[in-house]
Scaffold this active site. Structure first.
Site, PDB file in Angstrom:
ATOM      1  NE  ARG A  78      -3.384   2.455   2.704  1.00 44.28           N
ATOM      2  CZ  ARG A  78      -3.222   3.328   3.704  1.00 44.28           C
ATOM      3  NH1 ARG A  78      -2.421   3.059   4.717  1.00 44.28           N
ATOM      4  NH2 ARG A  78      -3.858   4.482   3.699  1.00 44.28           N
ATOM      5  CG  HIS A 122      -0.906   8.888   3.483  1.00 43.44           C
ATOM      6  ND1 HIS A 122      -1.017   7.545   3.757  1.00 43.44           N
ATOM      7  CD2 HIS A 122      -0.485   9.451   4.649  1.00 43.44           C
ATOM      8  CE1 HIS A 122      -0.671   7.308   5.018  1.00 43.44           C
ATOM      9  NE2 HIS A 122      -0.339   8.458   5.580  1.00 43.44           N
ATOM     10  CD  GLU A 167      -4.431   7.734   9.898  1.00 48.47           C
ATOM     11  OE1 GLU A 167      -3.880   8.790  10.259  1.00 48.47           O
ATOM     12  OE2 GLU A 167      -4.063   6.625  10.279  1.00 48.47           O
ATOM     13  CG  ASN A 292      -4.676   3.530   8.723  1.00 47.42           C
ATOM     14  OD1 ASN A 292      -4.818   2.538   8.012  1.00 47.42           O
ATOM     15  ND2 ASN A 292      -4.320   4.715   8.249  1.00 47.42           N
ATOM     16  CE1 TYR A 294       0.724   2.883  13.369  1.00 44.50           C
ATOM     17  CE2 TYR A 294      -1.367   3.842  12.697  1.00 44.50           C
ATOM     18  CZ  TYR A 294      -0.089   3.426  12.396  1.00 44.50           C
ATOM     19  OH  TYR A 294       0.381   3.535  11.113  1.00 44.50           O
ATOM     20  CD  GLU A 352      -1.242   4.009   8.008  1.00 42.39           C
ATOM     21  OE1 GLU A 352      -0.898   4.476   9.122  1.00 42.39           O
ATOM     22  OE2 GLU A 352      -1.485   4.731   7.021  1.00 42.39           O
TER      23      GLU A 352
END
Ligand code: BGC
Length: 457
Positions: A78, A122, A167, A292, A294, A352
């Protein structure tokens, strides 16, 4: 844990990057400046005055990087297209050299047996469009869709997966509300406007894709469970606000055609009333949701940070990363089951997931030992497997990131890569976590049950 983990047959294993974070040469071959070029060249914006002029020099070393992807056994990669290379002024004139760069990269990937997943946006808006209001100008949906259309025409014959916007929450929270990312605004009133325009741009790009594209297109959101730091009413309320702001915000809009009342309460008069027609416009159906993921955030009330008034705290006994984020894999299950319960069965890709660790600046001896990253990957992948067993339709995983890279306002200080980059020499070294991931891919996840070993080669 006993027995081998079995991932669904078509589950895709990949890694991700973005253009400004790795490419370098931002103005090469006729490209125009983007907002990140401008921002990083503004004194005081980026740690230690770093910028993306060189980054990982991927623009010139991409064949070496594709070889690294092949060594890792990646099935998919990606990456994002720099709008500024394709339309140096944002609209109007197309730059054939920019179009060619990504065309060669896509061919190189396919020759290596790696499927491209392309992100259209992005975070690096052409500076010329920022001068015309950027995400605050309602015309941006058309500017973006025109850019997208050129990309579809050039690459859709070879690109099976497209992501529109990466995002939107970070774009507005960091770029328009708190001002730490480009374009560096701190403006309550602008924030919801930029948010809505991002969704209109996403939806318009999907509509254009329907008229000419042949594969899948989706939206990428970063989601993060919020847990109050205590049962004090102010902490509980701060966690609820933070949750509405990051989690429900975009999904409610694109799936239900409305913004939550919580957002109106948070922003007060600054939250505009959008007409029914404009809300309807953002609900254009798309093919998959990129998540995504985290960390979670244990959230405390912080009066110094209006309007959300929240602060992240890492519990004393918890593991924290270089970005100050708590490592808490079980919360990923919470996110995935919440998405399924609230928004129904959407095909999901984890677009991600990764961890910044204090890896050294160089890799003498050709080795980087990063057992914490191995553990992070293993634990999150196990949780994804668990979510699939709970019926969540997760179809693939992209580690963030392929390479150590330019981590936005933190510059080169935060290393997320599976592959170490020595920014002095541009030498690449596959970290232990990269070798670990290679074995995960090779066994389609079966090795995830094993405890991580010091070196898996
Ligand atoms: C972004 C990446 C970034 C990563 C780590 C995500 O928000 O998409 O560009 O490097 O998180 O901060």
């Amino acid at each position: 844990m006993s027995g081998e983990l079995k991932f669904p047959p078509g589950f895709v294993w990949g890694a991700a990057t973005s253009s400004y974070q790795i490419e370098g040469s931002p103005l090469a071959d006729g490209a125009g400046p983007g907002i990140w070029h401008r921002f990083s060249h503004t004194p005081g914006r980026i740690a230690l005055g770093w910028n993306g002029d060189v980054a990982c020099d991927h623009y010139r070393r991409w064949t070496e990087d594709v070889a690294l992807m092949k060594a890792l056994g990646l099935q998919s990669y990606r990456f994002s297209l720099a709008w500024t290379r394709i339309f140096p002024d944002g609209t109007g004139r197309v730059n054939p050299k920019g179009v060619d760069f990504y065309s060669r990269l896509i061919d190189g990937l396919l020759e290596a047996g790696i499927q491209p997943m392309v992100t259209l946006y992005h975070w690096d808006l052409p500076a010329a469009l920022d001068d015309r209001g950027g995400w605050l100008n309602p015309e941006i949906a058309d500017w973006f869709a025109d850019f997208a259309e050129v990309c579809y025409r050039a690459y859709d014959d070879r690109v099976p997966m497209w992501c529109t916007i990466n995002e939107p929450w970070v774009i507005v929270d960091a770029g328009y509300l708190y001002g730490v990312n480009a374009p560096g605004h701190r403006n309550l009133h602008e924030t919801p406007i930029a948010s809505h325009h991002l969704l209109e741009a996403h939806a318009e790009a999907v509509r254009r894709y329907r008229s000419m594209g042949r594969h899948m297109i989706g939206l990428v959101l970063n989601l993060e469970p919020k847990t109050p730091a205590s049962q004090k009413p102010e902490d509980v309320a701060a966690a609820a606000r933070a949750d509405a702001w990051i989690n429900g915000h975009y999904l409610d809009a694109v799936r239900f055609g409305r913004y939550s009342e919580d957002l109106r309460a948070i922003f007060g008069d600054a939250w505009p009333e959008w007409s029914a027609e404009r809300m309807q416009r953002v609900t254009e159906p798309f093919d998959f949701l990129g998540i995504n993921w985290y960390t979670r955030a244990v959230t405390r009330y912080d009066e110094t940070r209006p309007p959300i008034s929240d602060a992240r705290v890492v519990p004393a006994d918890a593991e924290s990363t270089e970005t100050g984020w708590e490592v808490h894999a079980p919360s990923l299950l919470e996110t995935l089951t919440w998405v399924k319960a609230r928004y129904g069965d959407l095909p999901i890709y984890i677009t991600e997931n990764g961890i910044a660790l204090p890896d050294p600046p160089s890799a003498p001896g050709g080795r980087i030992v990063d057992p914490r990253r191995v553990r992070y990957l293993r634990d999150h992948l196990r949780v994804i497997h668990e979510a699939i067993e709970h019926g969540v339709d997760v179809r693939g995983y992209y580690a963030w990131s392929l390479l150590d890279n330019f981590e936005w306002a933190s510059g080169y200080a935060k290393r997320f890569g599976l592959v170490h980059v020595d920014f002095e020499t541009q030498r690449r070294t596959i970290k232990d976590s990269g070798w670990f991931y290679r074995d995960v891919i090779r066994t389609h996840g079966a090795t995830l049950t094993a405890e991580p070993v010091a070196r898996v080669r």
